[in-house]
Design a protein around this motif. Structure first.
Motif, short mmCIF file in Angstrom:
data_model
loop_
_atom_site.label_atom_id
_atom_site.label_comp_id
_atom_site.label_asym_id
_atom_site.label_seq_id
_atom_site.Cartn_x
_atom_site.Cartn_y
_atom_site.Cartn_z
N ARG A 10 -27.44 -10.56 34.22
CA ARG A 10 -26.82 -9.80 35.32
C ARG A 10 -27.25 -8.33 35.28
O ARG A 10 -27.59 -7.75 36.31
CB ARG A 10 -25.29 -9.89 35.22
N HIS A 11 -27.21 -7.74 34.09
CA HIS A 11 -27.60 -6.34 33.98
C HIS A 11 -29.09 -6.16 34.29
O HIS A 11 -29.50 -5.15 34.86
CB HIS A 11 -27.29 -5.81 32.58
N LEU A 12 -29.89 -7.15 33.92
CA LEU A 12 -31.31 -7.09 34.25
C LEU A 12 -31.50 -7.10 35.76
O LEU A 12 -32.30 -6.33 36.31
CB LEU A 12 -32.05 -8.28 33.63
N PHE A 13 -30.77 -7.97 36.46
CA PHE A 13 -30.88 -8.05 37.91
C PHE A 13 -30.49 -6.74 38.58
O PHE A 13 -31.13 -6.29 39.53
CB PHE A 13 -30.02 -9.19 38.45
N VAL A 14 -29.41 -6.11 38.08
CA VAL A 14 -29.00 -4.81 38.64
C VAL A 14 -30.09 -3.76 38.41
O VAL A 14 -30.42 -2.98 39.31
CB VAL A 14 -27.67 -4.36 38.03
#
Length: 448
Positions: A10-14
């Motif tokens: 999720r943090h990678l996608f953000v």
């Protein structure tokens, strides 16, 4: 879907969303800014075409060396540490045009952008793909790569929307802010570990490996610490990697030809549309908005549905076929609405990158994900060197007042031919069964 979206993913996608939105936001405006700085009041400018192509070629030359090195180092030191470099340097050129777009500042932007692109072009994408490979299982990897492309497409849409409705004076400052926020967010929230689930225990620059040297006191060879970051994959390493299987060899050639096509399109399509149909910033933004929306729907909805039903090689061939057809139609565009219709084809053409990267990812072990993705990005960057050297002069020639024959879109037709070559090669690719060395990492299995 829930298993794919672990906290790290999720943090990678953000992170990818923010950095991509910042980069995309300036694209509709940069052609007009370049033309205004170099050829005020004109819709055709050979100097702008040649300078853009030269910048693209130099950036690709640097990326050929930097991207495999960064990918290889990320296998040892983690993705986050290496991701910091390209995201940080990409802020600088945006900040220059945020301050001023006068000619002198444009030249400063041009020089700095050329240098920073050597580091940032391709490295962010290859590190994001390697991070996903660390955290997803083999059977979920195609969908995960598709979701990453979908996030990029969503960022493309949002960045283009912002560019469409913002005045040019505000585009570059806001893009610079987005880039800063993305870098800070990544440093604070993105979880990092070594491939295979091992936690990072040493900073990159303090890691040392022995290098043997003669000592005068006893005549014996004793190890002398040498910074490990000096090591990088040699050309022989890259060749050996891609020769290790027929699929990897074919994938390398497909990556090169698709890179030539993409690089050629970057070097020519905007100047072709400006000369042919007098496009401006808003029309460029509208065109990119349609393309981005189609790509977002495809990657977030269509590809997760098709990936379990069709193999990656079939999705790859489908994307290349549709891409070739679209470029042929663009080359003979007879009305201003034709390019808008053709952009809808990106629903299928965006299958190419995630399908190809997923195929390759399954052919190597968990400790080679950064290396193989970096080598593929390096090959694509090598194509970025060749593409502008071929297509920038070709575009300028056929858009000039005295072309060899009347065919303004001839360069686009040649780009379509490169996609057709890649299509033929992709038909020869057959997904090979995973070997024991291709099992997902323990962390990837647990989080995927």
């Amino acid at each position: 879907m829930e298993k794919l979206l672990s906290n790290g993913v999720r943090h990678l996608f953000v992170t990818v969303f923010l950095s991509t939105a910042a980069a995309v936001m300036v694209l509709p405006a940069i052609t007009d800014v370049t033309m205004a700085a170099l050829c005020p009041g004109r819709d055709e400018c050979s100097l702008a075409i040649y300078l853009s192509g030269f910048q693209q070629a130099l950036s690709g030359f640097g990326a050929v060396v930097i991207t495999p090195l960064v990918g290889n180092l990320s296998d040892k030191y983690g993705r986050k540490a290496l991701l910091t470099l390209p995201m940080t340097v990409s802020i600088i050129p945006l900040a220059i045009l945020a301050y001023s777009r006068e000619r002198n500042f444009f030249y400063a932007y041009y020089a700095v952008r050329t240098l920073t692109a050597m580091v940032s072009e391709g490295t962010t994408a290859c590190l994001a793909l390697a991070y996903l490979a660390d955290n997803t299982s083999l059977e979920k990897r195609a969908s995960a790569f598709g979701l990453l492309t979908g996030v990029c497409s969503a960022a493309f849409v949002c960045g283009t929307l912002a560019s469409r409705f913002l005045a040019t004076d505000y585009i570059f400052p806001i893009a610079a802010i987005f880039s800063v926020v993305g870098t800070v967010y990544m440093r604070i929230f993105l979880e990092d570990c070594l491939p295979g689930g091992s936690d990072l225990v040493q900073p990159m620059l303090k890691e040392e490996v022995p290098e043997f040297t003669d000592r005068e006191d006893d005549g014996n060879e004793l190890p002398r610490p040498t910074p490990a970051f000096r090591k990088m994959p040699t050309l022989n390493d890259v060749i050996t990697l891609f020769k290790s299987s027929t699929l990897l060899s074919l994938a390398a050639v497909v990556v090169f030809f698709t890179g030539v096509g993409e690089g050629g399109m970057q070097a020519s399509i905007l100047y072709y549309l400006k000369a042919r149909f007098h496009f401006d910033k808003n029309q460029f933004a509208d065109l990119m908005l349609v393309s981005g929306a189609a790509g977002t729907i495809s990657q977030l909805v269509l590809m997760p549905l098709l990936a379990p039903l069709l193999s990656e090689d079939k999705l790859l061939s489908l994307g290349l076929l549709v891409s070739s057809i679209g470029m042929v139609i663009n080359s003979i565009a007879w009305a201003i609405w034709v390019p808008y219709v053709v952009t809808i084809f990106s629903i299928f053409s965006v299958f190419v990158s995630p399908s190809l990267r997923s195929l390759v990812s399954k052919q190597v072990g968990e400790h080679e994900q950064g290396k193989v993705q970096g080598c593929l990005s390096g090959l694509s960057s090598l194509a970025q060197i060749a593409a502008p050297l071929i297509f920038s002069p070709l575009t300028a020639l056929f858009l000039s007042d005295h072309p060899p024959f009347k065919f303004p879109g001839f360069s686009l037709l040649c780009i379509a031919i490169t996609s057709m070559i890649a299509l033929v090669l992709s038909l020869m690719m057959m997904a090979s069964p995973s070997s024991s060395s291709q099992r997902p990492s323990s962390s990837g299995s647990s989080e995927a």
